[in-house]
Write an enzyme that holds these catalytic residues in place. Structure first.
Site, mmCIF file in Angstrom:
data_model
loop_
_atom_site.group_PDB
_atom_site.id
_atom_site.type_symbol
_atom_site.label_atom_id
_atom_site.label_comp_id
_atom_site.label_asym_id
_atom_site.label_seq_id
_atom_site.Cartn_x
_atom_site.Cartn_y
_atom_site.Cartn_z
ATOM 1 N N HIS A 30 7.740 8.436 4.722
ATOM 2 C CA HIS A 30 6.510 9.237 4.800
ATOM 3 C C HIS A 30 6.771 10.721 4.476
ATOM 4 O O HIS A 30 5.938 11.569 4.763
ATOM 5 C CB HIS A 30 5.800 9.105 6.168
ATOM 6 C CG HIS A 30 5.355 7.697 6.472
ATOM 7 N ND1 HIS A 30 4.374 7.403 7.392
ATOM 8 C CD2 HIS A 30 5.747 6.493 5.973
ATOM 9 C CE1 HIS A 30 4.194 6.083 7.441
ATOM 10 N NE2 HIS A 30 5.027 5.517 6.589
ATOM 11 N N ASP A 87 0.805 -1.230 0.000
ATOM 12 C CA ASP A 87 0.000 0.000 0.000
ATOM 13 C C ASP A 87 0.838 1.279 0.000
ATOM 14 O O ASP A 87 1.987 1.292 0.416
ATOM 15 C CB ASP A 87 -0.972 0.016 1.189
ATOM 16 C CG ASP A 87 -0.307 -0.252 2.539
ATOM 17 O OD1 ASP A 87 0.737 -0.937 2.573
ATOM 18 O OD2 ASP A 87 -0.821 0.226 3.564
ATOM 19 N N GLU A 107 -0.865 -2.083 5.148
ATOM 20 C CA GLU A 107 0.018 -2.100 6.326
ATOM 21 C C GLU A 107 -0.074 -0.793 7.093
ATOM 22 O O GLU A 107 0.094 -0.762 8.306
ATOM 23 C CB GLU A 107 1.470 -2.364 5.889
ATOM 24 C CG GLU A 107 2.425 -2.655 7.045
ATOM 25 C CD GLU A 107 2.895 -1.408 7.782
ATOM 26 O OE1 GLU A 107 3.025 -1.473 9.020
ATOM 27 O OE2 GLU A 107 3.114 -0.361 7.141
ATOM 28 N N GLU A 108 -0.352 0.291 6.369
ATOM 29 C CA GLU A 108 -0.234 1.631 6.957
ATOM 30 C C GLU A 108 -1.395 2.033 7.861
ATOM 31 O O GLU A 108 -1.272 2.986 8.613
ATOM 32 C CB GLU A 108 -0.096 2.688 5.846
ATOM 33 C CG GLU A 108 1.140 2.541 4.969
ATOM 34 C CD GLU A 108 2.417 3.016 5.652
ATOM 35 O OE1 GLU A 108 2.360 3.405 6.834
ATOM 36 O OE2 GLU A 108 3.469 2.989 4.983
HETATM 37 NI NI NI Z 1 6.419 0.983 5.687
#
Ligand code: NI
Length: 391
Positions: free
Chosen positions: A359, A77, A135-136
């Site tokens: 990020h 993702d 996952e996020e």
């Molecule tokens: Ni990651």
């Protein structure tokens, strides 16, 4: 694995990573990514199951000889961030970007699939490739994939994160706890508002809230074992409207991080008790909303040692012992079910603009790290299969 085999797989990894980078999809929306992965897995000779735990894909490569089931996981993702890089593979989707390197994980694991697809005849056991969605964002895709049977029969699991804080050509992991658990909580204190000059006619929610902030600090200092690292942070407090009005309501929010499930449960119990009793001591009422995030990621000792041995022999990635790190990972859920190891593979390289934190809107990785990750995962699986003894 022989030298040169990764070099053959590498150009396709770069091409696929860049394709995914141009077409990122948010957590729980990885429809196209998952179709792309499934198609390549089929070409590589894997049996493919789609829509596992949402948009998850499981590829299974079964050897002709008996042996263990070795699982390897990649997450797929992207994040809600506007890509601010200036390069030809920049995201084509406004506001969505692979800013954590999951595109690289997916491309590297597809390379691993191709490698084992060609070796079916000499393979002892099964390679299970888990392409995980979401996952996020909690609750995350790992739990859903496990519920859909992705770990059935699995003996061991490996996973990597390409990691720009450490330089390309290095790697890091540790036996035991590697990544923190992350929980969040929200407290609403309800008192009785009134005139700032007549406090005896009110129940001041701000005073109760202030007391609560201080009381919560005693949990780590007085209740948790000093040898267990833990954090309780109140990051948010809000109450009242003017200097001469006693606030009827006050809201607090915080986060809890630790590396040990016992400490984690203890902290939750203590927060519950402290919130209830502190509010009551001030004549107020409090409600607590507690949201459990991912658990502590705990590597198996034998498998962590295998990583250090294997990485040492590879000479492409110098292994180091990692300190525990504070980000959370839902790979932790797999490790609660089967032994395994999660590893950080160095992807930082200022010469290739791979110097921004994960990020970040300018995040990028040194793509060489994908080759390193694939080589490492292949070697771990081969080492495990070689040592395996029938039970
Ligand atoms: Ni990651």
């Amino acid at each position: 694995m022989e030298r040169g085999e990764i070099a053959q797989l590498y150009p396709a990894m770069v091409e696929r990573r860049r394709h995914l980078h141009r077409h990122p999809e948010l957590s729980y929306e990885e429809k196209e990514t998952s179709a792309y992965v499934a198609q390549i897995l089929r070409q590589a000779g894997a049996e493919v199951q789609t829509e596992v735990g949402g948009h998850g894909v499981v590829g299974s490569i079964k050897g002709s000889l008996p042996g263990p089931v070795v699982a390897i996981r990649a997450d797929m993702d992207a994040l809600p961030i506007q890509d601010e890089k200036d390069c030809e593979y920049k995201s084509q989707v406004p506001g969505v970007m692979h800013a954590c390197g999951h595109d690289g994980h997916t491309a590297a694991l597809l390379g691993v699939a191709e490698y084992f697809g060609k070796k079916k005849a000499e393979l002892s056991g099964e390679i299970r490739l888990l392409f995980q969605p979401a996952e996020e964002v909690c609750p995350g895709g790992a739990v859903a994939m496990i519920q859909d049977g992705a770990l059935e029969g699995v003996d061991v699991i490996y996973g990597v994160h390409l990691w720009t804080p450490i330089p390309v050509g290095t790697s890091a992991s540790a036996a035991g706890p590697l990544m923190a658990s992350t929980d969040e909580f929200f407290v609403d204190i309800h008192g009785r508002g009134g005139h700032g000059g007549m406090p005896h006619k009110t129940v001041d929610s701000v005073v109760a809230g202030a007391a609560l902030v201080m009381q919560l600090q005693s949990i780590v200092s007085r209740s948790v074992n000093p040898l267990d690292p833990a954090v309780v942070t109140i990051g948010f407090i809000q109450g009242g409207t003017a200097q001469n009005i006693i606030a009827e309501r006050c809201r607090l929010a915080g986060t809890v991080r630790c590396f040990n499930e016992e400490a984690r449960h203890l902290i939750r119990e203590r927060i519950t008790a402290v919130v209830e009793n502190t509010a009551r001591a001030y004549g107020a009422e409090a409600t607590l909303e507690y949201m459990s995030g991912y658990p502590t990621l705990v590597n198996d000792e034998t498998e962590a040692n295998r990583f250090f041995q294997v990485a040492e022999q590879l000479d492409s990635i110098k292994p180091e012992i990692s300190q525990p790190i504070m980000p959370a990972e839902d790979f932790a859920y797999y490790l609660q079910q089967v032994p395994g190891c999660f590893i950080l593979v160095g992807a930082g390289n200022p010469a290739k603009q791979a110097e921004y934190p994960h990020h970040h809107p300018k995040f990028d990785l040194d793509e060489e790290a994908m080759g390193h990750a694939a080589g490492l995962l292949i070697s771990l699986a081969e080492s495990y299969m070689k040592e395996w003894q029938p039970k």
